[in-house]
Design a protein around this motif. Structure first.
Motif, mmCIF file in Angstrom:
data_model
loop_
_atom_site.group_PDB
_atom_site.id
_atom_site.type_symbol
_atom_site.label_atom_id
_atom_site.label_comp_id
_atom_site.label_asym_id
_atom_site.label_seq_id
_atom_site.Cartn_x
_atom_site.Cartn_y
_atom_site.Cartn_z
ATOM 1 N N TYR A 95 1.058 -1.314 0.028
ATOM 2 C CA TYR A 95 0.012 -0.053 -0.175
ATOM 3 C C TYR A 95 0.859 0.921 0.146
ATOM 4 C CZ TYR A 95 -3.422 -3.193 1.529
ATOM 5 O OH TYR A 95 -4.335 -4.367 2.274
ATOM 6 N N LYS A 96 0.785 2.108 -1.068
ATOM 7 C CA LYS A 96 2.178 3.094 -1.297
ATOM 8 C C LYS A 96 1.193 4.258 -1.854
ATOM 9 C CE LYS A 96 5.774 4.580 -2.817
ATOM 10 N NZ LYS A 96 5.901 5.593 -3.535
ATOM 11 N N GLN A 97 1.101 5.417 -1.278
ATOM 12 C CA GLN A 97 0.579 6.860 -2.502
ATOM 13 C C GLN A 97 1.776 6.556 -3.633
ATOM 14 O OE1 GLN A 97 -0.687 10.301 0.062
ATOM 15 N NE2 GLN A 97 -1.898 9.368 0.989
ATOM 16 N N PRO A 98 1.029 7.331 -4.413
ATOM 17 C CA PRO A 98 2.676 7.906 -6.024
ATOM 18 C C PRO A 98 2.795 8.182 -5.482
ATOM 19 C CG PRO A 98 -0.126 7.748 -5.986
ATOM 20 C CD PRO A 98 -0.074 7.669 -4.807
ATOM 21 N N ASP A 99 4.701 8.557 -5.637
ATOM 22 C CA ASP A 99 6.244 10.098 -4.868
ATOM 23 C C ASP A 99 5.219 11.182 -6.012
ATOM 24 O OD1 ASP A 99 6.809 7.795 -3.725
ATOM 25 O OD2 ASP A 99 7.862 7.221 -5.436
ATOM 26 N N ILE A 100 5.637 12.245 -5.805
ATOM 27 C CA ILE A 100 5.227 13.623 -6.013
ATOM 28 C C ILE A 100 5.745 13.634 -7.779
ATOM 29 C CG2 ILE A 100 5.252 15.436 -6.179
ATOM 30 C CD1 ILE A 100 5.191 15.414 -3.085
ATOM 31 N N GLY A 101 5.174 14.003 -9.120
ATOM 32 C CA GLY A 101 5.538 13.827 -9.805
ATOM 33 C C GLY A 101 5.888 12.858 -11.107
ATOM 34 N N ASP A 102 5.130 11.184 -10.528
ATOM 35 C CA ASP A 102 4.449 10.474 -10.579
ATOM 36 C C ASP A 102 3.032 10.393 -11.647
ATOM 37 O OD1 ASP A 102 7.269 9.225 -9.726
ATOM 38 O OD2 ASP A 102 6.592 7.578 -8.830
ATOM 39 N N ALA A 103 3.217 9.457 -13.200
ATOM 40 C CA ALA A 103 2.356 9.652 -13.574
ATOM 41 C C ALA A 103 1.133 9.160 -12.227
ATOM 42 C CB ALA A 103 2.059 8.706 -14.743
ATOM 43 N N PHE A 104 0.428 9.523 -12.526
ATOM 44 C CA PHE A 104 -0.837 8.858 -11.317
ATOM 45 C C PHE A 104 -1.215 7.674 -12.268
ATOM 46 C CE2 PHE A 104 -4.794 8.902 -9.093
ATOM 47 C CZ PHE A 104 -4.380 9.223 -7.359
ATOM 48 N N PRO A 105 -1.876 6.553 -11.081
ATOM 49 C CA PRO A 105 -2.045 5.150 -11.604
ATOM 50 C C PRO A 105 -3.055 5.423 -12.722
ATOM 51 C CG PRO A 105 -1.543 5.166 -9.772
ATOM 52 C CD PRO A 105 -0.958 6.547 -9.637
#
Length: 230
Positions: A95-105
């Motif tokens: 369970y992990k939030q996306p990293d800032i700047g990454d493409a949102f899933p």
């Protein structure tokens, strides 16, 4: 292995998998064969078994999706934490939030009004994803929900989505009682798991290119962040 034994083993694995959310450090395993595909979270590619083995040697992180909803969205993700000589991979809940700047899933789903919506449809807009636990008192604070909705509706090329674990009937009633215009997705437990949401409300911001801008647990912090984008 006889067919009945295989079925039994699969059934037990499913039970252990569903139970593992309450376990800290719990691992289970899955056999990756020649036809299996594993999702590499770092490169956002699907890998075959040979590629998986190569990546594991290089100690890169691998995420495998298991279980999918009716729209094809992954319900559960697991990280691969090890491999044995027989090709069995140890898995841990991921369970992990996306990293800032990454493409949102990417996602695709339906609202309580049976309207299809997807990350692709929202490209070109700033998107506020509002994760709510239950759409009823005392969980949902309608004044804050309306504050976000009013702000978003006053801006061009901005849209809000509400994901809630409430059932469809509760969500529909909430929309009608409070005259909301936001797109609302009910029964969204899979999304809260997928995006690493453990506190409610949580707001996630996605930019016009579909990249993750950050998350906020306070409404005023969200509004301040939105002000800086305009």
């Amino acid at each position: 292995m006889p067919l009945t034994s295989k079925v039994y083993t699969f059934f037990i694995l499913c039970l252990l998998t569903s139970f593992s959310y309450a376990q800290v450090g719990y691992n289970n395993s899955v056999t990756i064969n020649a036809n299996s595909q594993v999702y590499d979270h770092a490169s956002e590619r699907l890998l075959n078994k040979k590629q998986v083995e190569t990546v594991m040697i290089n100690r890169k992180s691998l995420i495998i999706p298991k279980d999918f909803d009716s729209a094809g969205n992954p319900v559960n993700y697991y990280s691969i934490t090890g491999i044995d000589v027989n090709g069995n991979f140890d898995l841990s809940p991921y369970y992990k939030q996306p990293d800032i700047g990454d493409a949102f899933p990417k996602f695709r789903t339906k609202t309580v009004n049976n309207e299809k919506t997807s990350s692709k449809d929202l490209k070109g807009k700033i998107v506020v994803i509002n994760f709510q636990l239950m759409l009823r008192a005392p969980f949902a604070k309608i004044d804050e929900i309306k504050m976000v909705e009013d702000y978003v509706s006053s801006k061009e090329n901005m849209e809000s989505l509400i994901f809630s674990i409430s059932g469809n009937e509760d969500a529909v009633n909430f929309v009608e009682e409070n005259k909301l215009n936001s797109k609302i997705v009910a029964d969204a437990t899979n999304f809260t798991r997928r995006y690493g949401v453990f506190k409610f409300p949580t707001y996630m911001l996605v930019d016009r290119e579909g990249n993750f801008l950050g998350s906020y647990t306070k409404t005023d912090e969200l509004i301040n962040a939105l002000d800086k984008l305009n």
